[in-house]
Each structure stands twice: as structure tokens, then as C-alpha cells.
Design an enzyme around this catalytic site. Structure first.
Site, PDB file in Angstrom:
ATOM      1  N   LYS A 105     -21.051 -14.010 -13.571  1.00  0.00           N
ATOM      2  CA  LYS A 105     -21.890 -13.484 -13.983  1.00  0.00           C
ATOM      3  C   LYS A 105     -21.996 -12.048 -13.580  1.00  0.00           C
ATOM      4  CE  LYS A 105     -23.834 -17.702 -12.332  1.00  0.00           C
ATOM      5  NZ  LYS A 105     -25.161 -18.215 -11.231  1.00  0.00           N
ATOM      6  N   SER A 153     -13.737 -28.415   7.045  1.00  0.00           N
ATOM      7  CA  SER A 153     -15.348 -27.691   6.208  1.00  0.00           C
ATOM      8  C   SER A 153     -16.190 -27.585   7.013  1.00  0.00           C
ATOM      9  CB  SER A 153     -15.413 -28.322   4.589  1.00  0.00           C
ATOM     10  OG  SER A 153     -16.277 -27.628   4.292  1.00  0.00           O
ATOM     11  N   GLY A 211     -15.854 -28.756  -4.965  1.00  0.00           N
ATOM     12  CA  GLY A 211     -16.825 -27.816  -5.750  1.00  0.00           C
ATOM     13  C   GLY A 211     -17.069 -27.266  -5.336  1.00  0.00           C
ATOM     14  N   LYS A 258     -17.293 -21.446  -6.303  1.00  0.00           N
ATOM     15  CA  LYS A 258     -18.301 -21.559  -5.711  1.00  0.00           C
ATOM     16  C   LYS A 258     -18.993 -19.753  -5.529  1.00  0.00           C
ATOM     17  CE  LYS A 258     -16.188 -24.019  -2.122  1.00  0.00           C
ATOM     18  NZ  LYS A 258     -15.465 -23.398  -0.920  1.00  0.00           N
ATOM     19  N   ALA A 259     -19.585 -18.980  -4.779  1.00  0.00           N
ATOM     20  CA  ALA A 259     -20.746 -18.531  -4.936  1.00  0.00           C
ATOM     21  C   ALA A 259     -20.353 -17.259  -4.928  1.00  0.00           C
ATOM     22  CB  ALA A 259     -21.268 -17.901  -3.641  1.00  0.00           C
ATOM     23  N   TYR A 307     -19.814 -34.673   0.811  1.00  0.00           N
ATOM     24  CA  TYR A 307     -18.691 -33.735   1.285  1.00  0.00           C
ATOM     25  C   TYR A 307     -18.278 -33.588   2.625  1.00  0.00           C
ATOM     26  CZ  TYR A 307     -15.976 -30.240   0.839  1.00  0.00           C
ATOM     27  OH  TYR A 307     -14.311 -28.985   1.433  1.00  0.00           O
ATOM     28  N   ASP A 367       0.017 -32.880  -6.487  1.00  0.00           N
ATOM     29  CA  ASP A 367      -1.046 -32.097  -6.875  1.00  0.00           C
ATOM     30  C   ASP A 367      -1.286 -33.262  -8.050  1.00  0.00           C
ATOM     31  OD1 ASP A 367      -3.834 -31.198  -8.237  1.00  0.00           O
ATOM     32  OD2 ASP A 367      -3.597 -30.132  -5.815  1.00  0.00           O
ATOM     33  N   CYS A 387     -19.001 -27.047   5.980  1.00  0.00           N
ATOM     34  CA  CYS A 387     -19.516 -28.371   5.414  1.00  0.00           C
ATOM     35  C   CYS A 387     -20.478 -30.038   6.684  1.00  0.00           C
ATOM     36  CB  CYS A 387     -19.320 -29.183   4.238  1.00  0.00           C
ATOM     37  SG  CYS A 387     -19.630 -27.312   2.964  1.00  0.00           S
ATOM     38  N   LYS A 394     -15.509 -35.210   5.278  1.00  0.00           N
ATOM     39  CA  LYS A 394     -14.834 -34.598   6.023  1.00  0.00           C
ATOM     40  C   LYS A 394     -14.378 -34.443   7.607  1.00  0.00           C
ATOM     41  CE  LYS A 394     -12.755 -31.448   3.023  1.00  0.00           C
ATOM     42  NZ  LYS A 394     -12.257 -31.355   2.992  1.00  0.00           N
TER      43      LYS A 394
HETATM   44  P1  NAD Z   1      -9.098 -27.047  -4.643  1.00  0.00           P
HETATM   45  O1  NAD Z   1      -9.611 -27.825  -5.384  1.00  0.00           O
HETATM   46  O2  NAD Z   1      -8.883 -25.809  -5.124  1.00  0.00           O
HETATM   47  O3  NAD Z   1      -8.416 -27.876  -4.062  1.00  0.00           O
HETATM   48  C1  NAD Z   1      -7.648 -29.023  -3.970  1.00  0.00           C
HETATM   49  C2  NAD Z   1      -7.003 -29.873  -4.787  1.00  0.00           C
HETATM   50  O4  NAD Z   1      -6.483 -31.220  -4.239  1.00  0.00           O
HETATM   51  C3  NAD Z   1      -7.026 -29.427  -6.639  1.00  0.00           C
HETATM   52  O5  NAD Z   1      -5.686 -29.103  -6.969  1.00  0.00           O
HETATM   53  C4  NAD Z   1      -7.007 -31.112  -7.046  1.00  0.00           C
HETATM   54  O6  NAD Z   1      -6.804 -31.465  -7.944  1.00  0.00           O
HETATM   55  C5  NAD Z   1      -6.309 -31.742  -5.391  1.00  0.00           C
HETATM   56  N1  NAD Z   1      -6.410 -32.898  -5.950  1.00  0.00           N
HETATM   57  C6  NAD Z   1      -7.919 -34.164  -5.533  1.00  0.00           C
HETATM   58  N2  NAD Z   1      -7.553 -35.308  -5.683  1.00  0.00           N
HETATM   59  C7  NAD Z   1      -6.525 -35.533  -5.507  1.00  0.00           C
HETATM   60  C8  NAD Z   1      -6.034 -37.165  -5.784  1.00  0.00           C
HETATM   61  N3  NAD Z   1      -6.146 -37.553  -5.950  1.00  0.00           N
HETATM   62  N4  NAD Z   1      -4.246 -36.633  -5.539  1.00  0.00           N
HETATM   63  C9  NAD Z   1      -3.351 -35.320  -5.628  1.00  0.00           C
HETATM   64  N5  NAD Z   1      -4.585 -34.401  -5.621  1.00  0.00           N
HETATM   65  C10 NAD Z   1      -5.194 -34.377  -5.307  1.00  0.00           C
HETATM   66  O7  NAD Z   1      -9.497 -26.794  -3.285  1.00  0.00           O
HETATM   67  P2  NAD Z   1      -9.844 -25.348  -2.410  1.00  0.00           P
HETATM   68  O8  NAD Z   1     -10.722 -24.266  -2.049  1.00  0.00           O
HETATM   69  O9  NAD Z   1      -8.536 -25.345  -2.852  1.00  0.00           O
HETATM   70  O10 NAD Z   1      -9.432 -25.871  -1.266  1.00  0.00           O
HETATM   71  C11 NAD Z   1      -9.063 -26.414  -0.276  1.00  0.00           C
HETATM   72  C12 NAD Z   1      -8.853 -27.519   0.727  1.00  0.00           C
HETATM   73  O11 NAD Z   1      -9.432 -27.669   2.059  1.00  0.00           O
HETATM   74  C13 NAD Z   1      -9.735 -28.681   0.455  1.00  0.00           C
HETATM   75  O12 NAD Z   1      -9.897 -29.705   1.210  1.00  0.00           O
HETATM   76  C14 NAD Z   1     -11.218 -27.500   0.682  1.00  0.00           C
HETATM   77  O13 NAD Z   1     -11.809 -29.636   0.325  1.00  0.00           O
HETATM   78  C15 NAD Z   1     -10.800 -27.441   2.083  1.00  0.00           C
HETATM   79  N6  NAD Z   1     -11.999 -26.552   2.244  1.00  0.00           N
HETATM   80  C16 NAD Z   1     -11.517 -25.470   1.089  1.00  0.00           C
HETATM   81  C17 NAD Z   1     -13.163 -24.594   0.906  1.00  0.00           C
HETATM   82  C18 NAD Z   1     -13.223 -23.271   0.191  1.00  0.00           C
HETATM   83  O14 NAD Z   1     -14.017 -22.080   0.319  1.00  0.00           O
HETATM   84  N7  NAD Z   1     -12.250 -23.372  -1.060  1.00  0.00           N
HETATM   85  C19 NAD Z   1     -14.120 -24.021   2.127  1.00  0.00           C
HETATM   86  C20 NAD Z   1     -13.993 -25.797   3.369  1.00  0.00           C
HETATM   87  C21 NAD Z   1     -12.732 -26.861   3.032  1.00  0.00           C
END
Ligand code: NAD
Length: 323
Positions: A202, A120, A78, A194-195, A151, A34, A122, A155
Site C-alpha cells: 500500500k 501457528s 492466508g 499478511k500485514a 485456521y 507443492d 493463531c 493447527k
Molecule cells: P504459503 O501459503 O506461502 O505456503 C503454503 C504452501 O502449501 C503453498 O505453496 C500451498 O500451495 C501449499 N499447499 C497447500 N495445500 C496443499 C496441498 N493440498 N498439497 C500440496 N501443497 C499444498 O504459507 P507460508 O507463509 O509459507 O507458511 C508455511 C507454513 O507455516 C504453513 O503451514 C503456515 O500455516 C505456517 N505458518 C506461517 C506463518 C506466517 O506468518 N507465514 C505463521 C504461522 C504459521
């Protein structure tokens, strides 16, 4: 027998952090990568490499062997405040697409045995999510594509990168479309939350019982607790089904309803003040027909159970942050 080896990209994030814990419990040797270390836990990974996956050289270094499993969770992401403001569109597209192009290419070269990609909800077209009571999010409704955010466009593009590598190079891929995953040890403040986390914060913070909610609060969503998300990922990885498949909850709730639930769990009386803010689609819910058909399983835990765990953790962060 040697331990199976897993590589978790995005391991410093919310889902990646929980996934590393789960893989360690299952006996995997785990390499984690990461941009940053995990904010809220000490990672149990065997190796934790801090580096930028946009750099193809870093990708070469960390994807240097035929891992049994590679989980690609790294993304620039985010909540609505980050994704829908428009200010981060170029960064989101550039950063995440670069990571996915690099990872796919290097995973091919290294002969990775199975690759998971987290897409996602999304990606689903806005036209099917205008009615908050009846959103359509079945997997095949993704096309013709028309996500409502860059975003989402990134995806769906990256889903196609991995599907193309599977088609042309025989790469063994699994793709899930996550629907709003939540739980402890996730971003809860700072603008990327997120929400569910934002509402828990809050409600935990309010002194006069009033909290601000973006829009009229009638927009609907479903939220999936982290443990069930990882159960779905494991079942998908162990199956022969490539996806893309939804991993989400079918328990749809309005944002106002979410506030009511959190205030019940917090045992606080809360008044909502509706204010303008970035919103996203009017309605969204997981459609679990395909996951049931292909994996014989779907998430079933109530939203309330997950909110209880999450509220307890966020309320603790709020108290500790004030000290
Ligand atoms: P998160 O933001 O907590 O984790 C993503 C991680 O990727 C972060 O720690 C960030 O530092 C790392 N990262 C980003 N760019 C990077 C780079 N260039 N090199 C190395 N690391 C990098 O998000 P999450 O909630 O843990 O989500 C994980 C995955 O699941 C993501 O791909 C997200 O799009 C997908 N996702 C999450 C949700 C959700 O509700 N959390 C929903 C749909 C999809």
C-alpha cells in the site's frame, strides 16, 4: 558420504521456498512438493513434485523413504482477509487437516527420521489476547483451547496428531508455533497477503499519500523476519526438544506503528484512512522464555531491518507489475 535427504512439503510457498534454499546451502539433497511451483523463484530443489497432499496416493509416492528430515509446511492459509472472513472456514479445515493426517500416517510407514510441523500463534486463546498492550502467548496458555479462527483450530488439532504419533509410534517430531513470518518472496497481493506485505504494498503504491488500514490500527502484533525463523527451525531440529515452542519476535508493534515504520523506510509521508475489515485478536506477541530456556537462543533482529529488505523487494514488484 551420501548427502542427507530432506523433504519439504509446501515448498512452493513463502517459508518453504526459503527453506529449500537454506537446506541446499547446507548440503542436503532436497525433494520439494507443492500444489504449485514457487511464484517468485526458481527452486534449487533436486526434485520438485507438483501434486496434492490431500491425496494419500501422492503422499505415498513422495514420502517413500526414511528421509533424514521432513518439513511439513503445506497448509491452506492466508492473511486476515482469508482466515477471518468466515467464507473459507470449511476449506481451511478440510484441506489442511487432510494433508496432516495423510502426512503423519505416511511418515510413520516410511520411517521418517525427524519431522517438523509448522503450527501457528493463531492457536492461542482469544481470551488472553484482548488487551493489545499485554497479550499472553506463553506455550502452556494454549489450553483450555479457544482459538479465534478455524485456521487456529486446525493447527492445534494437527499439533496433536503429530504428538500422538510421537507418543504411540515413537515418531521423532518437532513443533513450532510461528508468529507472523515475513520477508521477500512472499505473497504481497491478491488477498492472501499478511500485514507487513500488505502495508509495504500500500505504501509503495500510494499516489496521494493515503492508505487504507482495517480497524483502528491499535491492534498489536509482532513480526519475525524469515531468516531468523529458519534459524529457529534449524536449532529446534538439531535439539532434543520436541516443542511446541514459539518461534516469533518479541518486538510488539501496533498496525499504525507498522505503517509509520514502513513509511519511514520508504521515505514517504503517509496518512492512514481507517476502514472496516477483518481483524483477528486485539493483541499478540511472541513469548520467548521457553525457546531461550530450551535452545539457549531467541530471535533478536529489529523489525526495521527486516522491513527494509521486504519493502525493497515489494516496491520492485509493484514497479515491475505496472510495466
Ligand atoms: P504459503 O501459503 O506461502 O505456503 C503454503 C504452501 O502449501 C503453498 O505453496 C500451498 O500451495 C501449499 N499447499 C497447500 N495445500 C496443499 C496441498 N493440498 N498439497 C500440496 N501443497 C499444498 O504459507 P507460508 O507463509 O509459507 O507458511 C508455511 C507454513 O507455516 C504453513 O503451514 C503456515 O500455516 C505456517 N505458518 C506461517 C506463518 C506466517 O506468518 N507465514 C505463521 C504461522 C504459521
Amino acid at each position: 558420504m551420501q548427502n542427507k535427504k530432506a523433504l519439504v512439503l509446501g515448498a512452493g510457498g513463502f517459508i518453504g521456498g526459503h527453506l529449500v534454499k537454506r537446506l541446499k546451502k547446507e548440503g542436503y539433497w532436497v525433494r520439494a512438493v507443492d500444489l504449485k511451483r514457487h511464484e517468485y523463484n526458481e527452486s534449487p530443489a533436486d526434485e520438485f513434485i507438483v501434486g496434492d497432499l490431500r491425496d494419500p496416493k501422492l503422499c505415498e509416492q513422495v514420502i517413500d523413504q526414511p528421509f533424514d528430515r521432513l518439513y511439513q509446511l503445506a497448509a491452506d492459509m492466508g492473511g486476515a482477509g482469508y482466515i477471518f472472513s468466515g467464507n473459507n472456514d470449511a476449506a481451511i479445515m478440510h484441506n489442511s487437516a487432510t494433508v496432516n493426517l495423510n502426512v503423519a500416517e505416511q511418515a510413520k510407514k516410511a520411517g521418517v527420521k525427524k519431522l517438523f510441523y509448522s503450527s501457528s500463534a493463531c492457536i492461542y486463546p482469544e481470551r488472553n489476547q484482548l488487551d493489545p498492550k499485554k497479550p499472553v502467548c506463553s506455550e502452556e496458555s494454549a489450553y483450555p483451547a479457544a482459538p479465534d479462527s478455524e485456521y487456529g483450530w486446525e493447527k492445534i488439532f494437527s499439533e496433536r496428531i503429530y504428538l500422538a504419533y510421537a507418543r504411540n509410534y515413537g515418531m521423532n517430531v518437532r513443533i513450532a508455533r510461528f508468529h507472523n513470518i515475513f520477508g521477500p518472496e512472499g505473497t504481497w497481493t491478491g488477498g492472501k497477503e499478511k500485514a507487513p506485505a500488505a502495508v509495504c504494498r500500500k505504501v509503495a503504491e500510494t499516489k496521494n499519500g493515503e492508505i487504507e488500514i482495517w480497524g483502528d490500527g491499535e491492534q498489536t502484533r509482532s513480526f519475525l523476519y524469515i531468516d531468523e525463523c529458519l534459524e529457529g527451525v534449524e536449532r529446534l531440529m538439531s535439539s532434543d526438544f520436541q516443542g511446541p515452542v514459539n518461534i516469533g519476535s518479541e518486538e510488539m508493534v501496533s498496525i499504525n506503528g507498522l505503517v509509520d515504520l514502513v513509511s519511514k523506510v520508504a521515505e514517504k509521508k503517509v496518512n492512514i484512512k481507517h476502514v472496516p475489515g477483518p481483524l483477528g485478536v486485539r493483541g499478540r506477541n511472541s513469548d520467548n522464555r521457553l525457546i531461550r530456556e530450551k535452545l539457549g537462543w531467541a530471535p533478536s533482529q529489529t523489525l526495521e531491518k527486516g522491513i527494509r529488505e521486504t519493502y525493497a523487494w515489494i516496491a520492485k514488484q509493484v514497479t515491475e507489475n505496472k510495466k
